[in-house]
Scaffold this active site. Structure first.
Site, PDB file in Angstrom:
ATOM      1  N   ALA A 119       0.928  -1.078  -0.114  1.00 25.32           N
ATOM      2  CA  ALA A 119       0.021   0.003  -0.056  1.00 25.32           C
ATOM      3  C   ALA A 119       1.033   1.303  -0.003  1.00 25.32           C
ATOM      4  O   ALA A 119       1.154   1.742   0.956  1.00 25.32           O
ATOM      5  CB  ALA A 119      -0.801  -0.130   1.170  1.00 25.32           C
ATOM      6  N   TYR A 156      -2.658   4.322  -2.176  1.00 25.57           N
ATOM      7  CA  TYR A 156      -3.228   2.961  -2.226  1.00 25.57           C
ATOM      8  C   TYR A 156      -3.508   2.400  -0.697  1.00 25.57           C
ATOM      9  O   TYR A 156      -4.095   1.437  -0.334  1.00 25.57           O
ATOM     10  CB  TYR A 156      -2.311   1.680  -2.727  1.00 25.57           C
ATOM     11  CG  TYR A 156      -2.510   2.019  -4.413  1.00 25.57           C
ATOM     12  CD1 TYR A 156      -2.060   2.891  -4.968  1.00 25.57           C
ATOM     13  CD2 TYR A 156      -2.888   0.776  -5.201  1.00 25.57           C
ATOM     14  CE1 TYR A 156      -2.319   3.238  -6.576  1.00 25.57           C
ATOM     15  CE2 TYR A 156      -3.119   0.771  -6.515  1.00 25.57           C
ATOM     16  CZ  TYR A 156      -2.855   1.899  -7.266  1.00 25.57           C
ATOM     17  OH  TYR A 156      -2.910   1.715  -8.550  1.00 25.57           O
ATOM     18  N   ASP A 167      -2.474  -8.127  -4.661  1.00 23.59           N
ATOM     19  CA  ASP A 167      -2.898  -6.665  -5.115  1.00 23.59           C
ATOM     20  C   ASP A 167      -3.668  -6.243  -3.814  1.00 23.59           C
ATOM     21  O   ASP A 167      -4.317  -7.092  -3.268  1.00 23.59           O
ATOM     22  CB  ASP A 167      -3.376  -6.616  -6.108  1.00 23.59           C
ATOM     23  CG  ASP A 167      -2.936  -6.230  -7.299  1.00 23.59           C
ATOM     24  OD1 ASP A 167      -1.610  -6.624  -7.435  1.00 23.59           O
ATOM     25  OD2 ASP A 167      -3.553  -5.889  -8.415  1.00 23.59           O
ATOM     26  N   VAL A 168      -3.564  -5.039  -3.691  1.00 21.73           N
ATOM     27  CA  VAL A 168      -4.117  -4.419  -2.356  1.00 21.73           C
ATOM     28  C   VAL A 168      -5.677  -3.840  -2.976  1.00 21.73           C
ATOM     29  O   VAL A 168      -6.692  -3.706  -1.876  1.00 21.73           O
ATOM     30  CB  VAL A 168      -3.517  -3.323  -1.483  1.00 21.73           C
ATOM     31  CG1 VAL A 168      -3.221  -1.959  -2.440  1.00 21.73           C
ATOM     32  CG2 VAL A 168      -4.076  -3.150  -0.295  1.00 21.73           C
ATOM     33  N   ASP A 169      -5.834  -3.573  -4.115  1.00 24.90           N
ATOM     34  CA  ASP A 169      -7.156  -2.934  -4.661  1.00 24.90           C
ATOM     35  C   ASP A 169      -8.284  -3.808  -4.819  1.00 24.90           C
ATOM     36  O   ASP A 169      -8.686  -4.082  -5.941  1.00 24.90           O
ATOM     37  CB  ASP A 169      -6.834  -2.156  -5.622  1.00 24.90           C
ATOM     38  CG  ASP A 169      -5.960  -2.893  -6.904  1.00 24.90           C
ATOM     39  OD1 ASP A 169      -5.646  -3.859  -6.705  1.00 24.90           O
ATOM     40  OD2 ASP A 169      -6.198  -2.519  -8.226  1.00 24.90           O
ATOM     41  N   HIS A 228      -5.567 -15.723 -14.808  1.00 27.38           N
ATOM     42  CA  HIS A 228      -6.009 -14.244 -15.141  1.00 27.38           C
ATOM     43  C   HIS A 228      -7.665 -14.286 -15.586  1.00 27.38           C
ATOM     44  O   HIS A 228      -8.084 -15.061 -16.567  1.00 27.38           O
ATOM     45  CB  HIS A 228      -5.141 -13.553 -16.149  1.00 27.38           C
ATOM     46  CG  HIS A 228      -5.559 -12.009 -16.175  1.00 27.38           C
ATOM     47  ND1 HIS A 228      -6.496 -11.390 -16.528  1.00 27.38           N
ATOM     48  CD2 HIS A 228      -4.741 -10.917 -15.857  1.00 27.38           C
ATOM     49  CE1 HIS A 228      -6.758 -10.299 -16.498  1.00 27.38           C
ATOM     50  NE2 HIS A 228      -5.298  -9.890 -15.988  1.00 27.38           N
ATOM     51  N   GLU A 266       3.439  -8.708 -14.059  1.00 26.83           N
ATOM     52  CA  GLU A 266       2.707  -9.722 -14.440  1.00 26.83           C
ATOM     53  C   GLU A 266       3.560 -10.391 -15.641  1.00 26.83           C
ATOM     54  O   GLU A 266       3.393 -11.666 -15.870  1.00 26.83           O
ATOM     55  CB  GLU A 266       1.558  -9.368 -15.109  1.00 26.83           C
ATOM     56  CG  GLU A 266       0.467 -10.004 -15.369  1.00 26.83           C
ATOM     57  CD  GLU A 266      -1.191  -9.748 -15.537  1.00 26.83           C
ATOM     58  OE1 GLU A 266      -1.756  -9.605 -14.494  1.00 26.83           O
ATOM     59  OE2 GLU A 266      -1.343  -9.171 -16.559  1.00 26.83           O
ATOM     60  N   ASP A 302     -13.142  -9.995 -11.459  1.00 28.04           N
ATOM     61  CA  ASP A 302     -13.435  -8.518 -11.850  1.00 28.04           C
ATOM     62  C   ASP A 302     -14.821  -8.552 -12.468  1.00 28.04           C
ATOM     63  O   ASP A 302     -15.266  -9.256 -13.425  1.00 28.04           O
ATOM     64  CB  ASP A 302     -12.461  -8.231 -12.775  1.00 28.04           C
ATOM     65  CG  ASP A 302     -12.694  -6.626 -12.934  1.00 28.04           C
ATOM     66  OD1 ASP A 302     -13.754  -6.159 -12.887  1.00 28.04           O
ATOM     67  OD2 ASP A 302     -11.712  -5.915 -13.599  1.00 28.04           O
TER      68      ASP A 302
END
Ligand SMILES: CC(=O)N[C@H]1[C@@H](OP(=O)(O)OP(=O)(O)OC[C@H]2O[C@@H](n3ccc(=O)[nH]c3=O)[C@H](O)[C@@H]2O)O[C@H](CO)[C@H](O)[C@@H]1O
Ligand SMILES: [Mn+2]
Length: 299
Positions: free
Chosen positions: A68, A72, A157-159, A179, A249, A272
């Protein structure tokens, strides 16, 4: 003699329901195994009661690394709160929060056996570099610290928010996640780095899956090796003025072509909602949060 289930040598005789038909743990609508015999984890293919018992007996501690940096930090509260509800419930967990703003790490109530460790690190001007430098930092902390504190590392990831159970079924020597945009796509459409000059280059006739940068892990030793190779590859490219198309990535995907994961997580583990909610997903466990790139990146 040492006969199975004699009860005299084993401290604990499993209470798992032996009447359960193992054929139930099978799905015909998804690929459950790679040609190199790595399981692909989908809901309905495993029994978490058996797995939990196995990992509890080993008293395993899992490290969850999350970065973060700069703005973030706004994601940390939801991230940690939902992790307390869904991540490795009943197991020992260390949250490793890498940040340049330790004062912005929220105090979230934690269950027993779970700790937050704040690791202060520098920031970089470009979001791409922040994302890529995660490899270097995870690598150096693996050697200094993680190796003494946890068995497995999970790097995300943090988001994001946890939205359903993410448990020990994900753990293995080395794991990656399909993915969400490419789990049903053909090799030709994978967005690997295609410039031969880059260390992340993957030829058109190679590559098994397209993995997400935002969820991988394994034993500390395997994550150490992965992050070392990826960071070194980035530095070679950087010296030539090259940055791979999808940053970390791309290097991760290159690594997995040659060092195949021993377990693969389905897109249940990194979804997502822009992609809707297809029938194939029985659970959505870890979900990307919408973010306003202009307001949050490079701030
Ligand atoms: C879900 C997923 O697979 N995400 C990948 C995707 O991008 P994303 O578009 O999801 O990238 P992103 O903006 O989330 O950045 C990756 C991560 O770096 C950290 N960060 C980034 C910028 C910043 O100012 N501060 C900060 O802390 C943070 O932990 C963030 O989650 O592609 C990136 C490289 O292009 C990474 O491979 C991401 O892992
Ligand atoms: Mn992200």
């Amino acid at each position: 003699t040492l006969t199975h289930g004699s009860g005299s040598v084993f401290l604990y005789v499993g209470k798992c329901d032996s009447k359960e038909n193992f054929l139930f743990h099978r799905r015909s609508d998804v690929l459950m195994m790679t040609p190199w015999f790595a399981p692909i984890v989908w809901e309905g293919t495993y029994n978490s009661e058996i797995l939990n018992e196995q990992f509890r007996r080993r008293n395993v501690t899992v490290g969850l690394t999350v970065f973060a940096i700069k703005k973030y930090t706004v994601f940390l509260n939801k991230f940690l709160e939902t992790a307390e509800t869904y991540f490795m419930v009943g197991h020992r967990v260390n949250y490793y929060i890498f940040t340049d703003r330790p004062e912005e790490v929220p105090k979230v109530p934690l269950k027993e056996g779970r700790n937050v460790v704040v690791l202060q690190v520098q920031n970089y001007p470009r979001w791409q570099e922040i994302s890529m430098r995660r490899m270097e930092l995870i690598n150096s902390f693996s050697q200094q610290r993680f190796i003494n504190e946890v068995s497995y590392l999970v790097c995300v990831d943090v988001d994001m928010r946890f939205n359903d159970q993410v448990g020990v079924e994900i753990l293995s020597n080395l794991f990656g996640t399909l993915h969400p945009h490419f789990y049903a796509a053909e090799r030709q459409s994978f967005t690997y780095e295609r410039r031969p000059a880059s260390q992340a280059y993957v030829p058109r006739d190679e590559g098994d899956f397209y993995y997400a940068g935002g969820f991988f892990g394994g034993t500390v030793m395997e994550v150490y090796k992965l992050t070392k190779k990826c960071h070194e590859a980035m530095m070679v490219d950087k010296a030539k003025g090259i940055e791979a198309i999808w940053q970390d990535e791309s290097y991760l995907n290159k690594y997995f072509v040659y060092y195949k994961p021993t377990k693969i997580l389905s897109p249940e583990y990194l979804w997502d909602d822009d992609l809707g909610r297809p029938e194939i997903l029985k659970k959505i466990r870890f979900l990307a949060l919408p973010k306003n790139h202009a307001a949050i990146r490079n701030k």
